[in-house]
Design a protein around this motif. Structure first.
Motif, PDB file in Angstrom:
ATOM      1  N   MET A 239       0.853  -1.202   0.000  1.00 46.03           N
ATOM      2  CA  MET A 239       0.000   0.000   0.000  1.00 46.03           C
ATOM      3  C   MET A 239       0.883   1.244   0.000  1.00 46.03           C
ATOM      4  SD  MET A 239      -2.892   1.191   2.792  1.00 46.03           S
ATOM      5  CE  MET A 239      -4.065  -0.053   2.248  1.00 46.03           C
ATOM      6  N   ALA A 240       0.665   2.110  -0.968  1.00 45.30           N
ATOM      7  CA  ALA A 240       1.475   3.325  -1.060  1.00 45.30           C
ATOM      8  C   ALA A 240       1.168   4.254   0.102  1.00 45.30           C
ATOM      9  CB  ALA A 240       1.200   4.031  -2.387  1.00 45.30           C
ATOM     10  N   PHE A 241       2.196   4.910   0.603  1.00 41.85           N
ATOM     11  CA  PHE A 241       2.021   5.839   1.724  1.00 41.85           C
ATOM     12  C   PHE A 241       2.935   7.026   1.491  1.00 41.85           C
ATOM     13  CE2 PHE A 241       3.243   7.449   5.934  1.00 41.85           C
ATOM     14  CZ  PHE A 241       1.998   7.683   6.487  1.00 41.85           C
ATOM     15  N   SER A 242       2.367   8.204   1.548  1.00 40.49           N
ATOM     16  CA  SER A 242       3.165   9.406   1.326  1.00 40.49           C
ATOM     17  C   SER A 242       2.639  10.532   2.192  1.00 40.49           C
ATOM     18  CB  SER A 242       3.109   9.815  -0.151  1.00 40.49           C
ATOM     19  OG  SER A 242       3.808  11.010  -0.371  1.00 40.49           O
ATOM     20  N   LEU A 243       3.554  11.203   2.874  1.00 40.44           N
ATOM     21  CA  LEU A 243       3.231  12.404   3.626  1.00 40.44           C
ATOM     22  C   LEU A 243       4.151  13.516   3.151  1.00 40.44           C
ATOM     23  CD1 LEU A 243       2.870  11.275   7.358  1.00 40.44           C
ATOM     24  CD2 LEU A 243       1.069  12.135   5.876  1.00 40.44           C
ATOM     25  N   PRO A 244       3.617  14.688   2.837  1.00 39.66           N
ATOM     26  CA  PRO A 244       4.490  15.800   2.455  1.00 39.66           C
ATOM     27  C   PRO A 244       5.520  16.080   3.539  1.00 39.66           C
ATOM     28  CG  PRO A 244       2.190  16.324   2.007  1.00 39.66           C
ATOM     29  CD  PRO A 244       2.188  15.036   2.787  1.00 39.66           C
ATOM     30  N   LYS A 245       6.750  16.257   3.148  1.00 44.38           N
ATOM     31  CA  LYS A 245       7.870  16.612   4.025  1.00 44.38           C
ATOM     32  C   LYS A 245       8.350  15.444   4.898  1.00 44.38           C
ATOM     33  CE  LYS A 245       6.387  21.462   4.442  1.00 44.38           C
ATOM     34  NZ  LYS A 245       6.051  22.549   5.388  1.00 44.38           N
ATOM     35  N   PHE A 246       7.729  14.263   4.751  1.00 40.97           N
ATOM     36  CA  PHE A 246       8.131  13.121   5.577  1.00 40.97           C
ATOM     37  C   PHE A 246       8.948  12.142   4.744  1.00 40.97           C
ATOM     38  CE2 PHE A 246       7.292   8.846   7.377  1.00 40.97           C
ATOM     39  CZ  PHE A 246       7.891   9.044   8.610  1.00 40.97           C
ATOM     40  N   ASP A 247      10.149  11.837   5.239  1.00 42.03           N
ATOM     41  CA  ASP A 247      11.044  10.905   4.549  1.00 42.03           C
ATOM     42  C   ASP A 247      10.808   9.507   5.101  1.00 42.03           C
ATOM     43  OD1 ASP A 247      13.151   9.429   3.487  1.00 42.03           O
ATOM     44  OD2 ASP A 247      14.579  11.085   3.621  1.00 42.03           O
ATOM     45  N   LEU A 248       9.933   8.762   4.464  1.00 38.83           N
ATOM     46  CA  LEU A 248       9.563   7.438   4.940  1.00 38.83           C
ATOM     47  C   LEU A 248      10.759   6.496   4.977  1.00 38.83           C
ATOM     48  CD1 LEU A 248       7.462   5.297   5.761  1.00 38.83           C
ATOM     49  CD2 LEU A 248       7.046   4.911   3.325  1.00 38.83           C
ATOM     50  N   ASP A 249      11.564   6.488   3.920  1.00 35.18           N
ATOM     51  CA  ASP A 249      12.704   5.568   3.855  1.00 35.18           C
ATOM     52  C   ASP A 249      13.681   5.816   4.994  1.00 35.18           C
ATOM     53  OD1 ASP A 249      11.632   4.376   1.620  1.00 35.18           O
ATOM     54  OD2 ASP A 249      12.839   5.537   0.197  1.00 35.18           O
ATOM     55  N   SER A 250      13.962   7.079   5.274  1.00 33.39           N
ATOM     56  CA  SER A 250      14.891   7.400   6.359  1.00 33.39           C
ATOM     57  C   SER A 250      14.326   6.980   7.707  1.00 33.39           C
ATOM     58  CB  SER A 250      15.202   8.896   6.369  1.00 33.39           C
ATOM     59  OG  SER A 250      15.940   9.256   5.221  1.00 33.39           O
ATOM     60  N   PHE A 251      13.034   7.190   7.900  1.00 29.78           N
ATOM     61  CA  PHE A 251      12.396   6.794   9.155  1.00 29.78           C
ATOM     62  C   PHE A 251      12.473   5.281   9.349  1.00 29.78           C
ATOM     63  CE2 PHE A 251       8.484   5.269  11.276  1.00 29.78           C
ATOM     64  CZ  PHE A 251       8.691   5.811  12.535  1.00 29.78           C
ATOM     65  N   ILE A 252      12.176   4.531   8.299  1.00 32.06           N
ATOM     66  CA  ILE A 252      12.213   3.066   8.388  1.00 32.06           C
ATOM     67  C   ILE A 252      13.636   2.600   8.686  1.00 32.06           C
ATOM     68  CG2 ILE A 252      11.873   0.912   7.133  1.00 32.06           C
ATOM     69  CD1 ILE A 252       9.264   2.320   7.859  1.00 32.06           C
ATOM     70  N   ARG A 253      14.601   3.138   7.973  1.00 33.73           N
ATOM     71  CA  ARG A 253      15.998   2.719   8.169  1.00 33.73           C
ATOM     72  C   ARG A 253      16.469   3.022   9.587  1.00 33.73           C
ATOM     73  NH1 ARG A 253      16.830   4.955   2.982  1.00 33.73           N
ATOM     74  NH2 ARG A 253      17.704   6.825   3.962  1.00 33.73           N
ATOM     75  N   ALA A 254      16.204   4.234  10.066  1.00 34.94           N
ATOM     76  CA  ALA A 254      16.689   4.636  11.385  1.00 34.94           C
ATOM     77  C   ALA A 254      16.026   3.829  12.493  1.00 34.94           C
ATOM     78  CB  ALA A 254      16.432   6.130  11.601  1.00 34.94           C
ATOM     79  N   THR A 255      14.739   3.566  12.344  1.00 34.54           N
ATOM     80  CA  THR A 255      14.021   2.811  13.372  1.00 34.54           C
ATOM     81  C   THR A 255      14.508   1.371  13.428  1.00 34.54           C
ATOM     82  OG1 THR A 255      12.086   4.222  13.020  1.00 34.54           O
ATOM     83  CG2 THR A 255      11.732   2.173  14.214  1.00 34.54           C
ATOM     84  N   LEU A 256      14.675   0.749  12.272  1.00 35.19           N
ATOM     85  CA  LEU A 256      15.177  -0.624  12.238  1.00 35.19           C
ATOM     86  C   LEU A 256      16.610  -0.695  12.772  1.00 35.19           C
ATOM     87  CD1 LEU A 256      13.765  -1.886   8.825  1.00 35.19           C
ATOM     88  CD2 LEU A 256      13.089  -2.672  11.097  1.00 35.19           C
ATOM     89  N   ALA A 257      17.417   0.286  12.410  1.00 36.58           N
ATOM     90  CA  ALA A 257      18.815   0.287  12.868  1.00 36.58           C
ATOM     91  C   ALA A 257      18.884   0.371  14.385  1.00 36.58           C
ATOM     92  CB  ALA A 257      19.571   1.454  12.236  1.00 36.58           C
TER      93      ALA A 257
END
Length: 292
Positions: free
Chosen positions: A1-19
């Motif tokens: 399911m596509a998810f997009s929020l203006p000004k929100f970097d989803l990829d960075s959030f996912i990477r940082a949280t998993l890390a």
């Protein structure tokens, strides 16, 4: 399911949280006890009656560690569901899904908790005409997600940051030397309302001036305030303030608003009610991931 929020970097959030969760060595427990090619089918379900928020983010966590995971959405963000409702069905690599589980659940539990609390406030003021707003009282780094969750619960977003609207509060007034010079300075800086007063709303608020006394209202209006923030006023004072303002500008009640007081506040005739508790105090929802 596509998810997009203006000004929100989803990829960075996912990477940082998993890390943060995986650390340097990854999921050492799963690596030790689960074969590398083992498959897992699991159900994410709510153990509470909730308003759902964050499912596309959960999918993104699982997909980040298993690009081939099969995800079936059994509910959607914004849905009001009963306790025991299945939200997602996942089939994929067992190690990957278990490694992503905590990050996905933490996010969905937090956002769903916010959406659920928000909906309770929206339900209580239904029929009054008042509009529920969130605030900037958010966890650092999570503002866009938390404000997304309040929208899923039925609230309207207030300003996203300090650059998203002019709000002259008591400290501004004190330092500027009064309401009139504070508003004048904002207007001289080219700030303020950009369209007809009738269209002034959460996305075009103009110059908001905070007042906490009745005698501040006329000076604020005379100075050119586009909206008045009626701060920490009790219900009788709010009613008096709304009558005095008489629709000349939109009004916003703020400060110490609780679930047991919000309907009486809404019935005073205020245009908006802002509630910091929506993001500041919402408990996490009880949502789990179980082997299917």
């Amino acid at each position: 399911m596509a998810f997009s929020l203006p000004k929100f970097d989803l990829d960075s959030f996912i990477r940082a949280t998993l890390a943060e969760d995986l650390g340097q060595g990854g999921d050492i427990t799963s690596a030790a006890v689960i074969p590398a090619d083992a498959r897992l089918t699991a159900i994410m379900a709510s153990r509470d009656a909730v308003v759902v928020a964050g499912l596309p983010l959960a999918e993104a966590f699982f997909r980040a560690l298993d690009s081939g995971v099969v995800v079936e959405h059994l509910a959607a963000d914004g849905d009001r569901v009963a306790a025991g409702t299945a939200l997602l069905r996942l089939t994929g690599n067992a190690r990957a899904l278990l490694a992503a589980e905590r990050s996905a659940l933490n996010t969905v539990q937090h956002l769903t908790g916010i959406a659920t609390m928000t909906r309770t406030y929206v339900d209580v003021i239904e029929g009054t005409g008042a509009i529920l707003l969130d605030t900037r009282k958010t966890l650092p780094g999570l503002r866009l997600l938390e404000k997304y969750a309040t929208r899923m619960g039925g609230a309207t977003n207030h300003r996203l940051g300090l650059d998203d609207g002019v709000m002259i509060k008591d400290n501004h007034v004190a330092i500027a030397g009064g309401i009139t010079p504070a508003v004048a300075a904002a207007k001289a800086a080219g700030l303020g309302r950009t369209s007809d007063p009738a269209s002034v709303g959460p996305d075009n608020v103009g110059i908001v001036v905070e007042v906490d006394r009745i005698d501040q209202i006329e000076p604020a209006l005379a100075a050119g305030a586009d909206r008045l923030l009626l701060d920490n006023m009790d219900v009788p004072t709010l009613r008096e303030a709304v009558a005095l303002i008489a629709g000349r500008v939109p009004t916003e009640a703020s400060g110490g608003v609780r679930l047991d007081t919000i309907r009486a506040i809404a019935q005073t005739g205020v245009t908006f009610i802002s509630v910091g508790r929506l993001t500041q105090s919402a408990p996490a929802a009880d949502i789990g991931l179980d082997y299917a």
